[in-house]
Scaffold this motif. Structure first.
Motif, PDB file in Angstrom:
ATOM      1  N   ASN A   1      73.445  36.482  -4.247  1.00  0.00           N
ATOM      2  CA  ASN A   1      73.860  35.090  -4.037  1.00  0.00           C
ATOM      3  C   ASN A   1      73.173  34.173  -5.068  1.00  0.00           C
ATOM      4  OD1 ASN A   1      74.387  32.532  -3.144  1.00  0.00           O
ATOM      5  ND2 ASN A   1      74.057  33.009  -0.981  1.00  0.00           N
TER       6      ASN A   1
ATOM      7  N   ILE B   1      55.435  29.450   4.644  1.00  0.00           N
ATOM      8  CA  ILE B   1      56.158  30.719   4.599  1.00  0.00           C
ATOM      9  C   ILE B   1      57.049  30.881   5.837  1.00  0.00           C
ATOM     10  CG2 ILE B   1      54.334  32.121   5.685  1.00  0.00           C
ATOM     11  CD1 ILE B   1      55.209  34.176   3.320  1.00  0.00           C
ATOM     12  N   GLU B   2      56.607  30.304   6.949  1.00  0.00           N
ATOM     13  CA  GLU B   2      57.406  30.417   8.177  1.00  0.00           C
ATOM     14  C   GLU B   2      58.728  29.659   8.017  1.00  0.00           C
ATOM     15  OE1 GLU B   2      55.313  29.493  11.742  1.00  0.00           O
ATOM     16  OE2 GLU B   2      57.053  29.894  13.004  1.00  0.00           O
ATOM     17  N   LEU B   3      58.628  28.495   7.398  1.00  0.00           N
ATOM     18  CA  LEU B   3      59.841  27.711   7.144  1.00  0.00           C
ATOM     19  C   LEU B   3      60.755  28.477   6.185  1.00  0.00           C
ATOM     20  CD1 LEU B   3      61.210  24.854   7.414  1.00  0.00           C
ATOM     21  CD2 LEU B   3      60.099  24.332   5.248  1.00  0.00           C
ATOM     22  N   LEU B   4      60.150  28.983   5.131  1.00  0.00           N
ATOM     23  CA  LEU B   4      60.909  29.636   4.064  1.00  0.00           C
ATOM     24  C   LEU B   4      61.626  30.895   4.567  1.00  0.00           C
ATOM     25  CD1 LEU B   4      61.030  28.608   1.241  1.00  0.00           C
ATOM     26  CD2 LEU B   4      59.163  30.121   0.616  1.00  0.00           C
ATOM     27  N   LEU B   5      60.908  31.704   5.336  1.00  0.00           N
ATOM     28  CA  LEU B   5      61.495  32.972   5.772  1.00  0.00           C
ATOM     29  C   LEU B   5      62.479  32.797   6.928  1.00  0.00           C
ATOM     30  CD1 LEU B   5      58.501  35.489   5.532  1.00  0.00           C
ATOM     31  CD2 LEU B   5      60.294  35.052   3.874  1.00  0.00           C
ATOM     32  N   THR B   6      62.507  31.613   7.537  1.00  0.00           N
ATOM     33  CA  THR B   6      63.476  31.415   8.617  1.00  0.00           C
ATOM     34  C   THR B   6      64.679  30.593   8.154  1.00  0.00           C
ATOM     35  OG1 THR B   6      62.164  29.537   9.386  1.00  0.00           O
ATOM     36  CG2 THR B   6      61.815  31.613  10.508  1.00  0.00           C
ATOM     37  N   LEU B   7      64.668  30.177   6.881  1.00  0.00           N
ATOM     38  CA  LEU B   7      65.858  29.519   6.337  1.00  0.00           C
ATOM     39  C   LEU B   7      66.907  30.604   6.065  1.00  0.00           C
ATOM     40  CD1 LEU B   7      64.210  27.062   3.792  1.00  0.00           C
ATOM     41  CD2 LEU B   7      65.481  26.433   5.845  1.00  0.00           C
ATOM     42  N   PRO B   8      68.179  30.212   6.053  1.00  0.00           N
ATOM     43  CA  PRO B   8      69.189  31.252   5.791  1.00  0.00           C
ATOM     44  C   PRO B   8      69.246  31.652   4.316  1.00  0.00           C
ATOM     45  CG  PRO B   8      70.236  29.167   6.373  1.00  0.00           C
ATOM     46  CD  PRO B   8      68.772  28.923   6.399  1.00  0.00           C
ATOM     47  N   LEU B   9      68.140  32.200   3.821  1.00  0.00           N
ATOM     48  CA  LEU B   9      68.073  32.686   2.446  1.00  0.00           C
ATOM     49  C   LEU B   9      67.731  34.167   2.511  1.00  0.00           C
ATOM     50  CD1 LEU B   9      65.771  29.900   0.959  1.00  0.00           C
ATOM     51  CD2 LEU B   9      68.171  30.260   0.348  1.00  0.00           C
ATOM     52  N   SER B  10      68.403  34.961   1.663  1.00  0.00           N
ATOM     53  CA  SER B  10      68.081  36.383   1.692  1.00  0.00           C
ATOM     54  C   SER B  10      66.727  36.601   1.022  1.00  0.00           C
ATOM     55  CB  SER B  10      69.151  37.178   0.963  1.00  0.00           C
ATOM     56  OG  SER B  10      69.075  36.901  -0.408  1.00  0.00           O
TER      57      SER B  10
ATOM     58  N   ARG C   1      73.790  31.172  -5.966  1.00  0.00           N
ATOM     59  CA  ARG C   1      73.560  29.791  -5.528  1.00  0.00           C
ATOM     60  C   ARG C   1      72.229  29.673  -4.802  1.00  0.00           C
ATOM     61  NH1 ARG C   1      79.124  27.009  -3.479  1.00  0.00           N
ATOM     62  NH2 ARG C   1      79.299  25.762  -5.338  1.00  0.00           N
ATOM     63  N   ALA C   2      71.980  30.664  -3.942  1.00  0.00           N
ATOM     64  CA  ALA C   2      70.719  30.639  -3.207  1.00  0.00           C
ATOM     65  C   ALA C   2      69.552  30.816  -4.172  1.00  0.00           C
ATOM     66  CB  ALA C   2      70.709  31.728  -2.146  1.00  0.00           C
TER      67      ALA C   2
ATOM     68  N   CYS D   1      69.001  27.648  -5.996  1.00  0.00           N
ATOM     69  CA  CYS D   1      68.410  26.655  -5.102  1.00  0.00           C
ATOM     70  C   CYS D   1      66.890  26.831  -5.020  1.00  0.00           C
ATOM     71  CB  CYS D   1      69.077  26.834  -3.734  1.00  0.00           C
ATOM     72  SG  CYS D   1      68.499  25.766  -2.484  1.00  0.00           S
TER      73      CYS D   1
END
Lengths: 246, 309
Positions: free
Chosen positions: A2, A84-93, A4-5, A8
């Protein structure tokens, strides 16, 4: 993949490099020291040759600082701040995160390298250097920076403290730089089979970098950097998985 | 929309969450209650995909949180504990970044960011760097971030922590409003928040569900439920014994000797008629005669100390 991701994450990380004074401080140190080394240790003038050999010669050692400094914020700082908690729970692979962050730091290294272009101009002003060799050297230096950053990504994800990440990345990269050197070879050759000794020495950056500084970047070198970077980035993703399953 | 089955998480020998099972649908606002270390945050972290369960499973809108984590995360707006955010960014840039990670593009990014800035009232600080903001504003930035792209599931870890009373009230109203057609899970230490916002309450103790009910029902479990408070205008001697012997009175608490009592109801049944009869029969000069609705802190204390389950 992806894109785009990835883009981003890349944009956020790349702009963060510019907004943190630390990255600039280390870049300034890098540029300042590369200049000092070129003129004082490399005898830029005294050699009487219009080339940038003395300038590129010290890059591997200077990257120990720059790459470590850039790497420590990639993951260790995210872990320390809780982001990291925010980052890993965003819809990003996972791949988008790892690649986006890696490319951002790598491109920042590219920007720092570009800032050294006055050195190139100076060489052209003073004489007639082989600009092909200089371009190859810049490319080789940037590729090597990619290797350092990839290693830094993985090690930075391993620890929670940015300072520990800085030291860890610096140490591991130092060992890899010296992997063909008797200092490291003697450590391994005492007990390891010959094949492993050979493998350790071939893992090092310096042989690949030295050919680039002579103006040659072969497919073998490109493959080396590509596989080195890929392997360390895959390892980064695995380390991040461990963060979630620990 | 969220189904948890035997969801468990161990950290070494410590069992943080122990076989948690529940189902939640849209329109439900669940409040996770429990003492520190009861497993509230760990449970939320597993549902949002930050921590992998040791055993058991959970799904969000039909997507398993482990096997299909990315799809599950697309349906969740999450405010993690402590509201982490990139402090070096301005509020607007940060929200734009999050909006883009949520697959919004172009005008939709601007529209959604505007909307969430308005919803949590961040207009005054939108161009400020987050590191210059107060704790309350930061928390609201975290909340705004969770609301972007209007996810059907909101998981908010202590959403009102660090807010002043007015802001708390505002955020509670917002959550209650959002909960009308979404699924919301909040965790909190503040008991009245559960009543103000939630229509379902779950008390976790040592990683297990000790109570799963409505806030109203929770209050009914208090020994204060249906207790009657009687206060007289003037002191009357010898009344205490008679009050204690009234049928349906389990216990008598004297607040002010000879003048002010609380009568606890046996089996928490209605006691008011009995007390009122007694008052009329003895022509007592009443200042206050009221029924207690029950106390949540009382229930919380009893549940977490194992007296009630």
């Amino acid at each position: 993949m992806n894109w785009r991701a990835i883009s981003c994450v890349f944009r956020r990380e790349f702009s963060a490099c510019f907004s943190t004074p630390l990255a600039w401080i280390f870049s300034a140190i890098f540029l300042f020291l590369s200049g000092v080394f070129t003129f004082y240790l490399g005898y830029f003038y005294e050699r009487g040759q219009a080339d940038l050999r003395p300038f590129f010669q010290y890059h591997p050692w200077l990257y120990l600082f720059l790459a470590s400094a850039l790497s420590m914020r990639i993951w260790a700082e995210e872990r320390a701040s809780g982001n990291i908690e925010l980052l890993l729970t965003l819809p990003l692979s996972r791949a988008s995160l790892v690649l986006g962050k890696f490319f951002a730091a790598w491109c920042f290294c590219g920007v720092v390298l570009l800032l050294s272009i006055p050195m190139w101009i100076t060489a052209n002003y003073l004489g007639e250097p082989d600009n092909g060799v200089i371009i190859a050297s810049y490319a080789g230096s940037w590729l090597m920076a990619g290797g350092f950053i990839a290693i830094g990504c993985c090690l930075s994800a391993l620890v929670r403290s940015p300072t520990a990440a800085f030291l860890l990345v610096g140490t591991v990269c130092f060992v890899l730089l010296l992997s063909g050197h008797p200092l490291v070879q003697d450590l391994v050759s005492g007990w390891a089979p010959a094949a492993l000794v050979e493998a350790v020495s071939s893992l090092g950056f310096l042989p690949h970098y030295n050919t680039a500084v002579r103006g040659v970047i072969s497919l073998r070198d490109l493959l080396y950097y590509f596989s080195l970077i890929t392997a360390w980035l895959i390892a980064t993703a695995i380390v991040l998985d461990r963060v979630q399953t620990r | 929309m969220i189904i948890a089955q035997e969801l468990s998480r161990h950290f070494g020998d410590i069992v943080a969450v122990d076989r948690l099972s529940f189902e939640l649908a849209a329109g439900e606002v669940l409040g996770f209650l429990g003492p520190n270390g009861a497993g509230k945050t760990t449970a939320m972290r597993m549902i949002t995909g930050f921590l992998t369960p040791t055993s058991g499973s959970a799904s969000v809108c039909g997507h398993d949180v482990v096997a299909d984590s990315l799809a599950a995360r697309r349906h969740i707006g999450y405010l993690p504990e402590g509201a982490p955010c990139y402090a070096d960014m301005t509020v607007r840039d940060f929200l734009c970044f999050i909006a883009e990670t949520r697959e919004l593009r172009g005008n939709a990014v601007r529209r959604e960011v505007e909307k969430s800035i308005e919803m949590v009232d961040l207009g005054a600080v939108e161009e400020q760097r987050i590191l210059t903001l107060s704790k309350g504003y930061r928390r609201r930035v975290g909340l705004a971030q969770a609301l972007l792209s209007d996810p059907p599931v909101l998981i908010l870890d202590e959403p009102t922590d660090g807010l002043d009373p007015n802001q708390k009230d505002q955020v509670r109203r917002l959550i209650a409003e959002l909960g009308s057609d979404r699924l919301v899970i909040i965790s909190t230490h503040i008991l009245e928040e559960i009543e103000a916002v939630c229509n379902r309450a779950m008390i976790l103790v040592d990683g297990r569900i000790a109570v799963d009910t409505t806030p109203t029902e929770l209050r009914r479990r208090s020994r204060w439920h249906n207790a009657v408070r009687l206060r007289l205008l003037e002191e009357r001697v010898g009344l205490e014994e008679q009050l204690g012997e009234l049928s349906g009175v389990a216990e008598l608490l004297s607040e002010e000797s000879g003048r002010h009592w609380v009568l606890f109801a046996e089996g928490r049944k209605a006691l008011l008629p009995t007390v009122r009869n007694f008052v009329e029969k003895n022509s007592l000069p009443v200042q206050t005669l009221q029924v207690e609705p029950g106390r949540l802190d009382d229930v919380f204390h009893d549940v977490t100390h194992g007296k009630l389950a």
